[in-house]
Design a protein around this motif. Structure first.
Motif, PDB file in Angstrom:
ATOM      1  N   VAL A 341      18.167  58.782  -6.318  1.00 22.00           N
ATOM      2  CA  VAL A 341      17.992  57.551  -5.541  1.00 22.00           C
ATOM      3  C   VAL A 341      16.625  56.969  -5.911  1.00 22.00           C
ATOM      4  CG1 VAL A 341      17.800  56.549  -3.234  1.00 22.00           C
ATOM      5  CG2 VAL A 341      19.412  58.432  -3.664  1.00 22.00           C
ATOM      6  N   ILE A 342      16.613  55.689  -6.292  1.00 22.29           N
ATOM      7  CA  ILE A 342      15.420  55.031  -6.821  1.00 22.29           C
ATOM      8  C   ILE A 342      15.024  53.854  -5.928  1.00 22.29           C
ATOM      9  CG2 ILE A 342      14.428  53.826  -8.817  1.00 22.29           C
ATOM     10  CD1 ILE A 342      15.252  56.617  -9.539  1.00 22.29           C
ATOM     11  N   GLN A 343      13.717  53.680  -5.740  1.00 25.93           N
ATOM     12  CA  GLN A 343      13.217  52.458  -5.102  1.00 25.93           C
ATOM     13  C   GLN A 343      12.504  51.625  -6.157  1.00 25.93           C
ATOM     14  OE1 GLN A 343      10.075  52.784  -2.115  1.00 25.93           O
ATOM     15  NE2 GLN A 343      11.038  51.121  -0.961  1.00 25.93           N
ATOM     16  N   LEU A 344      12.969  50.407  -6.364  1.00 19.61           N
ATOM     17  CA  LEU A 344      12.355  49.522  -7.355  1.00 19.61           C
ATOM     18  C   LEU A 344      10.985  49.075  -6.860  1.00 19.61           C
ATOM     19  CD1 LEU A 344      15.437  47.326  -8.362  1.00 19.61           C
ATOM     20  CD2 LEU A 344      14.563  49.402  -9.470  1.00 19.61           C
ATOM     21  N   VAL A 345      10.019  49.069  -7.750  1.00 18.06           N
ATOM     22  CA  VAL A 345       8.632  48.785  -7.359  1.00 18.06           C
ATOM     23  C   VAL A 345       8.455  47.335  -6.947  1.00 18.06           C
ATOM     24  CG1 VAL A 345       6.260  48.641  -8.237  1.00 18.06           C
ATOM     25  CG2 VAL A 345       7.648  50.656  -8.737  1.00 18.06           C
ATOM     26  N   GLU A 346       9.016  46.405  -7.702  1.00 23.98           N
ATOM     27  CA  GLU A 346       8.783  44.987  -7.426  1.00 23.98           C
ATOM     28  C   GLU A 346       9.477  44.508  -6.159  1.00 23.98           C
ATOM     29  OE1 GLU A 346       9.444  42.284 -10.575  1.00 23.98           O
ATOM     30  OE2 GLU A 346       7.933  43.162 -11.895  1.00 23.98           O
ATOM     31  N   SER A 347      10.726  44.894  -5.981  1.00 25.08           N
ATOM     32  CA  SER A 347      11.513  44.349  -4.869  1.00 25.08           C
ATOM     33  C   SER A 347      11.651  45.290  -3.678  1.00 25.08           C
ATOM     34  CB  SER A 347      12.918  44.002  -5.367  1.00 25.08           C
ATOM     35  OG  SER A 347      13.602  45.185  -5.773  1.00 25.08           O
ATOM     36  N   ASN A 348      11.266  46.578  -3.875  1.00 27.43           N
ATOM     37  CA  ASN A 348      11.475  47.623  -2.854  1.00 27.43           C
ATOM     38  C   ASN A 348      12.946  47.929  -2.598  1.00 27.43           C
ATOM     39  OD1 ASN A 348       8.776  48.246  -2.335  1.00 27.43           O
ATOM     40  ND2 ASN A 348       8.572  46.562  -0.871  1.00 27.43           N
ATOM     41  N   GLU A 349      13.830  47.352  -3.434  1.00 29.11           N
ATOM     42  CA  GLU A 349      15.259  47.627  -3.292  1.00 29.11           C
ATOM     43  C   GLU A 349      15.533  49.098  -3.630  1.00 29.11           C
ATOM     44  OE1 GLU A 349      19.552  46.421  -5.354  1.00 29.11           O
ATOM     45  OE2 GLU A 349      17.685  45.477  -6.031  1.00 29.11           O
TER      46      GLU A 349
END
Length: 367
Positions: A341-349
């Motif tokens: 499970v990943i959290q994108l840095v730019e969008s926090n998605e």
């Protein structure tokens, strides 16, 4: 004044007055560094016997001054981790350079001096034992792909030894597996050197390369301090469970456990490294290839041990996705260890890679 490393005490408030140098351009430990337990560990890891040190007049001011210069930061945990990575990388590079000298000596007809290999590899393995996070970044330390074969030897030894430890082998066995892993390709020194860095390997070259396990075994067979199991591992590290390997085409139970361990370390490191003729893949992709595309060839329990070693280490690591986005690993489901499970840095998605088959992890970034 000169002081023996064995006599250094962190509580004495000492600082270095000279750089501690190794073979690389950067010092192992720069001058004006305050002597701490961590610094002493580094000095011991590099087998440094003596240093120039004096009593620090005002240790606290010096530490703050160095922190301001980004050389020492006693507060930032991330910077301390960066320092540990740097110390290990410097030690690793030293070992690779020394191993390269030994390999070139073998190419000239020299014999394997096991005491030198042990002195090089075992302290580095002990450092990795304490901080296994380094296993994730070994592929990043290759500055010149022409030197891949030397890096590969040391890294395969380290990964093999760590797998042996995780398989609950005793200390002596871990050391034997580490040494065998580091020496499994020593027979490449007997192969035509023109083959080693070619872009294209033809059938004749391939046949000669496949002789290297036998050459390696013959180079090691009369060394009494290397166990019979370690020597067999060297001979059989290219054998495969389904009998498709070489040089003996042995199957399953006829392949020694040490050889099964080294086989997995060997394949894994080859996959995660840039080569003259191929581009590296991420540790996550390497595990997928070994699990799916090499099914039936590698020992399942050892491969699972490798997966269990690597994946938890990557929690909270920054990664680069195949979409070129940067993300942070939040959670790894044991059912899908290579699809976290990943959290994108730019969008926090937050995205679950097990539900996004068109996206993969391209690279683990040094935080």
């Amino acid at each position: 004044m000169k002081m023996r490393v064995s006599q250094l005490k962190p509580e004495a408030g000492l600082r270095l007055i000279e750089n501690v140098n190794g073979l690389t351009k950067k010092p192992i430990v720069p001058k004006d560094t305050i002597i701490t337990n961590e610094v002493i560990d580094v000095l011991n890891a590099f087998a440094v016997k003596e240093v120039e040190a004096v009593k620090a007049d005002n240790s606290e001011k010096l530490i703050k001054k160095k922190a301001k210069n980004h050389q020492i930061d006693p507060i930032s945990e991330s910077k301390q981790n960066d320092k540990k990575l740097l110390y290990f990388q410097q030690h690793y590079q030293e070992v690779v350079k020394e191993y390269k000298k030994e390999f070139q000596r073998w190419q000239s007809g020299g014999t394997v001096d096991i005491s030198i290999i042990r002195r090089l590899v075992i302290p580095l393995f002990e450092q990795l034992e304490k901080e296994p996070i380094h296993v994730l970044f070994l592929q990043n330390y290759i500055e010149n792909v022409q030197d891949y074969i030397y890096h590969h030897a040391i890294s395969v030894g380290l990964i093999s030894g760590y797998l042996a430890k995780r398989l609950n082998m005793n200390r002596g066995e871990c050391f034997q597996v580490t040494l065998a892993g580091s020496l499994c390709d020593c027979g490449m020194a007997r192969v035509n050197p023109g083959i080693l860095n070619q872009n294209i390997i033809n059938n004749d070259d391939q046949r000669e390369i496949k002789l290297h396990p036998t050459y390696s075994y013959k180079m090691l067979q009369k060394i009494p301090s290397l166990s019979t199991s370690a020597k067999l591992a060297v001979l059989k590290h290219h054998e495969r469970i389904d009998g498709s390997g070489y040089p003996l085409k042995e199957k399953g139970k006829n392949i020694h456990l040490y050889a099964k361990i080294i086989a997995i370390a060997d394949v894994y490191h080859a996959l995660i490294c840039n080569r003259i003729y191929k581009t590296k893949v991420s540790p996550f992709r390497a595990i997928e290839i070994m699990t799916r595309e090499m099914f039936g060839k590698l020992d399942v329990s050892v491969l699972q041990t490798l997966t269990n070693c690597l994946m938890p280490l990557s929690i909270n690591m920054l990664i680069k996705l195949s979409t070129h986005q940067i993300g942070k690993i939040l959670f790894i489901d044991h059912r899908y260890p290579t699809r976290p499970v990943i959290q994108l840095v730019e969008s926090n998605e937050v995205i679950q890679l097990n539900e996004q088959n068109d996206i993969s992890i391209k690279e683990i970034l040094n935080n």
